[in-house]
Write an enzyme that holds these catalytic residues in place. Structure first.
Site, PDB file in Angstrom:
ATOM      1  N   ARG A  70       0.819  -1.231   0.000  1.00  0.00           N
ATOM      2  CA  ARG A  70       0.000   0.000   0.000  1.00  0.00           C
ATOM      3  C   ARG A  70       0.844   1.269   0.000  1.00  0.00           C
ATOM      4  O   ARG A  70       0.407   2.329   0.436  1.00  0.00           O
ATOM      5  CB  ARG A  70      -0.973   0.029   1.179  1.00  0.00           C
ATOM      6  CG  ARG A  70      -1.973  -1.093   1.151  1.00  0.00           C
ATOM      7  CD  ARG A  70      -3.264  -0.722   1.846  1.00  0.00           C
ATOM      8  NE  ARG A  70      -4.227  -1.790   1.689  1.00  0.00           N
ATOM      9  CZ  ARG A  70      -4.376  -2.777   2.547  1.00  0.00           C
ATOM     10  NH1 ARG A  70      -3.650  -2.822   3.639  1.00  0.00           N
ATOM     11  NH2 ARG A  70      -5.262  -3.712   2.326  1.00  0.00           N
TER      12      ARG A  70
ATOM     13  N   LYS B 283       3.873  11.588 -11.042  1.00  0.00           N
ATOM     14  CA  LYS B 283       3.094  10.735 -11.940  1.00  0.00           C
ATOM     15  C   LYS B 283       3.847   9.427 -12.139  1.00  0.00           C
ATOM     16  O   LYS B 283       5.011   9.438 -12.551  1.00  0.00           O
ATOM     17  CB  LYS B 283       2.883  11.411 -13.298  1.00  0.00           C
ATOM     18  CG  LYS B 283       1.833  12.510 -13.274  1.00  0.00           C
ATOM     19  CD  LYS B 283       1.537  13.000 -14.677  1.00  0.00           C
ATOM     20  CE  LYS B 283       0.477  14.087 -14.665  1.00  0.00           C
ATOM     21  NZ  LYS B 283       0.262  14.675 -16.012  1.00  0.00           N
TER      22      LYS B 283
ATOM     23  N   GLU C 195      11.479  19.029 -23.924  1.00  0.00           N
ATOM     24  CA  GLU C 195      10.697  19.329 -22.717  1.00  0.00           C
ATOM     25  C   GLU C 195      11.224  20.589 -22.021  1.00  0.00           C
ATOM     26  O   GLU C 195      10.479  21.274 -21.326  1.00  0.00           O
ATOM     27  CB  GLU C 195      10.705  18.130 -21.748  1.00  0.00           C
ATOM     28  CG  GLU C 195      10.089  16.852 -22.311  1.00  0.00           C
ATOM     29  CD  GLU C 195       8.553  16.786 -22.197  1.00  0.00           C
ATOM     30  OE1 GLU C 195       7.936  17.756 -21.695  1.00  0.00           O
ATOM     31  OE2 GLU C 195       7.989  15.774 -22.637  1.00  0.00           O
TER      32      GLU C 195
ATOM     33  N   LYS D  52       8.507  23.369 -13.102  1.00  0.00           N
ATOM     34  CA  LYS D  52       7.610  22.239 -12.865  1.00  0.00           C
ATOM     35  C   LYS D  52       7.218  22.150 -11.390  1.00  0.00           C
ATOM     36  O   LYS D  52       6.058  21.873 -11.062  1.00  0.00           O
ATOM     37  CB  LYS D  52       8.243  20.921 -13.343  1.00  0.00           C
ATOM     38  CG  LYS D  52       7.297  19.755 -13.128  1.00  0.00           C
ATOM     39  CD  LYS D  52       7.428  18.637 -14.103  1.00  0.00           C
ATOM     40  CE  LYS D  52       6.301  17.627 -13.856  1.00  0.00           C
ATOM     41  NZ  LYS D  52       6.408  16.436 -14.687  1.00  0.00           N
TER      42      LYS D  52
ATOM     43  N   GLU E 236      -3.475  17.670 -11.310  1.00  0.00           N
ATOM     44  CA  GLU E 236      -3.865  18.118 -12.652  1.00  0.00           C
ATOM     45  C   GLU E 236      -5.365  18.384 -12.775  1.00  0.00           C
ATOM     46  O   GLU E 236      -6.023  17.903 -13.684  1.00  0.00           O
ATOM     47  CB  GLU E 236      -3.409  17.103 -13.712  1.00  0.00           C
ATOM     48  CG  GLU E 236      -3.341  17.733 -15.095  1.00  0.00           C
ATOM     49  CD  GLU E 236      -2.667  16.831 -16.142  1.00  0.00           C
ATOM     50  OE1 GLU E 236      -1.518  16.426 -15.899  1.00  0.00           O
ATOM     51  OE2 GLU E 236      -3.297  16.572 -17.163  1.00  0.00           O
TER      52      GLU E 236
ATOM     53  N   ARG F 225      -1.797  22.422 -14.017  1.00  0.00           N
ATOM     54  CA  ARG F 225      -0.806  21.405 -14.388  1.00  0.00           C
ATOM     55  C   ARG F 225      -0.996  20.937 -15.835  1.00  0.00           C
ATOM     56  O   ARG F 225      -0.039  20.506 -16.486  1.00  0.00           O
ATOM     57  CB  ARG F 225      -0.858  20.213 -13.422  1.00  0.00           C
ATOM     58  CG  ARG F 225       0.232  19.181 -13.717  1.00  0.00           C
ATOM     59  CD  ARG F 225       0.471  18.202 -12.596  1.00  0.00           C
ATOM     60  NE  ARG F 225       1.508  17.245 -12.962  1.00  0.00           N
ATOM     61  CZ  ARG F 225       2.093  16.396 -12.139  1.00  0.00           C
ATOM     62  NH1 ARG F 225       1.746  16.384 -10.870  1.00  0.00           N
ATOM     63  NH2 ARG F 225       3.020  15.575 -12.566  1.00  0.00           N
TER      64      ARG F 225
ATOM     65  N   ASN G 115       1.135  19.868 -20.545  1.00  0.00           N
ATOM     66  CA  ASN G 115       0.835  19.005 -21.691  1.00  0.00           C
ATOM     67  C   ASN G 115       0.955  19.746 -23.020  1.00  0.00           C
ATOM     68  O   ASN G 115       0.501  19.236 -24.047  1.00  0.00           O
ATOM     69  CB  ASN G 115      -0.575  18.413 -21.548  1.00  0.00           C
ATOM     70  CG  ASN G 115      -0.679  17.511 -20.331  1.00  0.00           C
ATOM     71  OD1 ASN G 115       0.287  16.832 -19.986  1.00  0.00           O
ATOM     72  ND2 ASN G 115      -1.809  17.525 -19.661  1.00  0.00           N
TER      73      ASN G 115
ATOM     74  N   HIS H 118       1.498  17.880 -26.205  1.00  0.00           N
ATOM     75  CA  HIS H 118       1.293  16.457 -25.930  1.00  0.00           C
ATOM     76  C   HIS H 118       0.029  15.897 -26.588  1.00  0.00           C
ATOM     77  O   HIS H 118      -0.014  14.718 -26.903  1.00  0.00           O
ATOM     78  CB  HIS H 118       1.271  16.198 -24.419  1.00  0.00           C
ATOM     79  CG  HIS H 118       2.639  16.239 -23.796  1.00  0.00           C
ATOM     80  ND1 HIS H 118       3.445  17.367 -23.815  1.00  0.00           N
ATOM     81  CD2 HIS H 118       3.365  15.289 -23.139  1.00  0.00           C
ATOM     82  CE1 HIS H 118       4.584  17.104 -23.202  1.00  0.00           C
ATOM     83  NE2 HIS H 118       4.566  15.854 -22.786  1.00  0.00           N
TER      84      HIS H 118
ATOM     85  N   HIS I 242       1.050  12.940 -28.686  1.00  0.00           N
ATOM     86  CA  HIS I 242       0.609  11.568 -28.372  1.00  0.00           C
ATOM     87  C   HIS I 242      -0.099  10.941 -29.558  1.00  0.00           C
ATOM     88  O   HIS I 242       0.016   9.740 -29.797  1.00  0.00           O
ATOM     89  CB  HIS I 242      -0.313  11.562 -27.151  1.00  0.00           C
ATOM     90  CG  HIS I 242       0.435  11.594 -25.850  1.00  0.00           C
ATOM     91  ND1 HIS I 242      -0.174  11.812 -24.630  1.00  0.00           N
ATOM     92  CD2 HIS I 242       1.746  11.429 -25.574  1.00  0.00           C
ATOM     93  CE1 HIS I 242       0.734  11.787 -23.671  1.00  0.00           C
ATOM     94  NE2 HIS I 242       1.911  11.550 -24.209  1.00  0.00           N
TER      95      HIS I 242
ATOM     96  N   HIS J 200       9.459  10.112 -27.617  1.00  0.00           N
ATOM     97  CA  HIS J 200       8.432  10.953 -27.003  1.00  0.00           C
ATOM     98  C   HIS J 200       8.777  12.445 -27.128  1.00  0.00           C
ATOM     99  O   HIS J 200       7.935  13.262 -27.504  1.00  0.00           O
ATOM    100  CB  HIS J 200       8.245  10.558 -25.535  1.00  0.00           C
ATOM    101  CG  HIS J 200       7.309  11.465 -24.796  1.00  0.00           C
ATOM    102  ND1 HIS J 200       5.961  11.520 -25.086  1.00  0.00           N
ATOM    103  CD2 HIS J 200       7.529  12.395 -23.831  1.00  0.00           C
ATOM    104  CE1 HIS J 200       5.390  12.431 -24.310  1.00  0.00           C
ATOM    105  NE2 HIS J 200       6.314  12.972 -23.539  1.00  0.00           N
TER     106      HIS J 200
END
Ligand code: GLY
Length: 385
Positions: A132, A154, A196, A238, A248, A252, A256, A259, A263, A277
């Protein structure tokens, strides 16, 4: 060095990500892996650590990290997984959690993710769900991981239905970004990470973008002072955004930028390595600026600056720049839009875009007209060569 609106006045001090009980520091510098034991030991509640790395990074940096942990009297084991995006799946997660339990970890055991984004995401997710949740430290070894994926909590794996669709927010206890690791990165990977970095200038820091236009070549050519400034400024940007919106639900989403388009391009390649990426993000940022211009939001001059800087650094900005450009022959606007609609950033069936008013002035838009998007993408696909 100056040239950013982000407060990094004491460049040698660790950056702090302020998240109450989940706060942590980001340390950026050289020789940090060799020196990691003291910093990691200071935040451990137990005396055992397990390092997770991959078979590319392990031979380069694992012995150095192990020595440093031993010198700090931290008991340690290590688990090596295959390098590559394919490792971010349920099978490898299951194997990794099994190996952690077989190593008889307890809730005071600390996990150390030594590697790029794949290792950080996979090991971070294993730390989030095993017993956990156990503590973990990020030791990012790629530029992309140092300026993006190691910061902000993330974690996750890919699903057959898309990238990063299974995961959890689980903040690290510490991030150690050792700039020496960038010396062993293949140039293509380094440039992909640099995309980035540009993103932070474009989102809300025009002075940083100005600085990058002058100093970007030094960053990608290995100048340590320039790399330090670029990684520090990116992480500070960041950290501020994550502190304001950890999960997010608002600001936040600005991270992206590029992105939603990127993506879709990655998905269309089938993640076959045609497009890294960061390269997809570079192309996606160009498309986001061009689309903003088409919508009358931003000037052609700003679009040209974005494209010129990405090209000057050696990053792709149009479909024809792809190494295997011929494989894009059958791409259609509708196929790209389908990928965008399936992206996890879509909300209530609406795609979420980050659009631009200028360099350093981006905003979130949930009301893009599909007809305008289709017309824009059809044109971009036609002009690809
Ligand atoms: N890579 C985007 C984020 O961490 O939110």
């Amino acid at each position: 060095m100056t040239g950013s609106k982000t407060d990094i006045s004491n460049a040698d001090a660790p950056l702090h990500v302020e998240l109450g009980a989940r706060s942590y520091d980001i340390v950026i510098g050289q020789g940090l892996i060799a020196d990691a034991g003291g910093r990691i030991g200071a935040l451990m509640t137990g005396s055992r650590a397990v390092i997770v790395t991959d078979d590319n990074v392990g031979p380069l940096y694992l012995p150095r990290l192990q020595e440093s942990l031993s010198a700090a009297a931290i008991q340690h084991a290590s688990i090596t997984v295959p390098a590559g995006e394919k490792t971010k799946d349920f099978n490898h997660l299951q194997k990794l959690t099994d190996e952690l339990l077989a190593a008889r970890i307890d809730r005071s055991t600390l996990l150390i993710a030594l590697g790029g984004g794949v290792i950080g995401d996979l090991a971070g997710f294993a730390a989030a769900i095993t017993m956990r949740g156990i503590d973990f430290v990020q030791v990012p070894t790629t530029l992309l991981a140092q300026v993006d994926s190691s910061v902000g909590g993330k974690t996750g794996i890919n699903s057959a239905r898309g990238k990063n669709l299974i995961g959890a927010f689980h903040q690290p206890r510490l991030v150690l970004a050792d700039l020496e690791c960038l010396d062993s990165l293949p140039r293509r990977q380094l440039l992909a990470g640099y995309a980035e970095i540009i993103k932070y200038g474009l989102i809300n820091d025009p002075q940083f973008f100005d600085w990058l236009e002058i100093n970007g070549g030094a960053v990608t050519d290995g100048d340590k002072a320039a790399q330090h400034h670029a990684v520090l400024t990116s992480c500070a940007a960041k950290a501020a955004i994550v502190a304001a919106d950890e999960r997010e639900s608002g600001v936040r989403a600005l991270l992206n930028l590029g992105h939603t388009f990127g993506h879709a391009l990655e998905a269309e390649t089938g993640y076959d390595g045609t497009l890294l990426h960061g390269e997809a993000v570079a192309m996606g940022m160009t498309l986001a600026y061009d689309f903003s211009q088409t919508l009358g939001l931003c000037s052609g001059r700003d679009c040209e600056r974005v494209r010129s800087h990405l090209n000057a650094i050696g990053l792709p900005t149009k479909l024809g720049d792809l190494a295997a450009a011929s494989s894009t022959a059958g791409w259609t606007a509708d196929a790209l839009i389908t990928h965008m609609a399936l992206d996890k950033k879509a909300e209530n069936g609406k795609m979420v875009f980050v659009l631009a008013r200028a360099i350093g002035d981006c905003f979130i838009n949930r009301d893009v007209s599909i007809d305008q998007l289709r017309a824009f993408l059809t044109n971009a696909l036609t002009e690809k060569n």
